[in-house]
Enzyme design. Structure first.
Site: not given
Ligand code: F6P
Length: 318
Positions: A127, A153, A212, A221, A248
């Site tokens: 972050d 893209r 475009k 998020e 993730h």
């Molecule tokens: O590591 C920070 C973060 O990636 C945030 O951006 C995100 O909201 C959060 O972790 C997600 O965490 P978890 O893996 O516990 O769901």
């Protein structure tokens, strides 16, 4: 002989392993005894730790995640958990604790430092929301998002679509801003700056008017529900609009050179702090310099976004 323990805590970030390696090797170089604590603060409370050697950190500099594993610990925020953690360290004669993690982890570190443990923090979170410093893992995450934007893209322009790409960054638009500027996004929605929805729609329409082929909207998020945003764009522009939530995928992967070097410098600096008797600081890194900030200052600060970056993105995406 000086003793220290190292743990990783909170969300994992690429480069944590490089930081662990640097802490362990610098400590052994300085003839200190070093312990690895498994599963973050949870492991510290459970007494899950063992001594580390040069070999414990071999072949990990290029690996994402953390070999020590991590956790988000509620127990640690309670007095009982904290007392138990201190007790476990005291029993082994460990007076120094290196914590590799983000804001929540550094806050936890500050609390245990008040019980007499010397805590050295190393900022690591994709972050990049820790004050005064760049965080380990951020550069790798931005590059991962950038790769995703490039891929999207291609398909977006082939189909003439609008794409909404949601990136991580709880309460913080750093990833969205950097990846948005580097990826040439049309609009970037971040929590720190109020979104001008009309302007976003005007840009999409102006783009269509100029022939475009696609529009890319990056959303941090939590700023706005992406499904609602999709409905809104379809209603206002009639454009085929798709959503990609990167999730993730942004946390894993081999760390970039920038993150490996930063982690190596910070890990060594953390051990230097212990060797020189510096107490309860966070190692920080900015503009090629590595320095320290008192932990108490770090946990009370709030990172403000670089408004120039937002302005840059706005001008370049007209
Ligand atoms: O590591 C920070 C973060 O990636 C945030 O951006 C995100 O909201 C959060 O972790 C997600 O965490 P978890 O893996 O516990 O769901």
């Amino acid at each position: 002989m000086q003793k220290l323990a190292v743990l990783t805590s909170g969300g994992d970030a690429s480069g944590m392993n490089a930081a662990i390696r640097a802490v362990v090797r610098s400590a052994i170089y300085q003839e200190m005894q070093v312990y690895g604590i498994y599963q973050g603060f949870e492991g510290l409370i459970a007494g899950n730790l063992s001594e580390m050697t040069l070999g414990s950190v071999a072949d990990i500099i290029h690996r994402g995640g953390t070999i020590l594993q991590t956790s988000r610990s509620n127990l640690f925020m309670q007095e009982k958990g904290m007392e138990q953690a201190r007790e476990n360290l005291n029993q082994l004669g460990i007076k120094n604790l290196v914590i590799i993690g983000g804001n929540g982890s550094l806050k936890g570190g500050y609390e245990i430092s008040r019980l007499g443990i010397n805590v050295i923090g190393i900022p690591a979170t994709i972050d990049n929301d820790v004050v005064y410093t760049r965080s380990i893992g951020y550069d790798t995450a931005v590059n991962t998002v950038l790769m995703a934007i490039n891929h999207i893209r291609d398909t977006a322009s082939s189909h003439g679509r609008v794409f909404i790409i949601e990136v991580m960054g709880r309460h913080c638009g750093e990833i969205a801003l950097a990846a948005g500027v580097a990826g040439g996004a049309e609009s970037i929605l971040v929590p720190e700056i109020e979104t001008d929805f009309e302007q976003m729609i005007e840009k999409i329409q102006a783009g269509i008017g100029r022939g475009k082929l696609h529009s890319i909207i990056i959303v941090a998020e939590g700023v706005y529900p992406v499904m609602d945003l999709q409905d809104y764009i379809v209603e206002k522009t009639g454009q085929d609009t798709r959503i990609t939530i990167l999730g993730h995928i942004q946390r894993g992967g081999t760390p970039s050179a920038v993150d490996r070097i930063l982690a190596s410098q910070m890990g060594k600096m953390a051990v230097d702090c212990i060797a020189s008797g510096l107490r309860n600081v966070m190692v920080a890194g900015r503009e090629e310099k590595i320095f320290t900030i008192p932990l108490g200052e770090v946990i009370n600060g709030t990172k403000t976004p670089e408004l120039e970056m937002f302005e840059l993105a706005r001008i370049l995406s007209i």
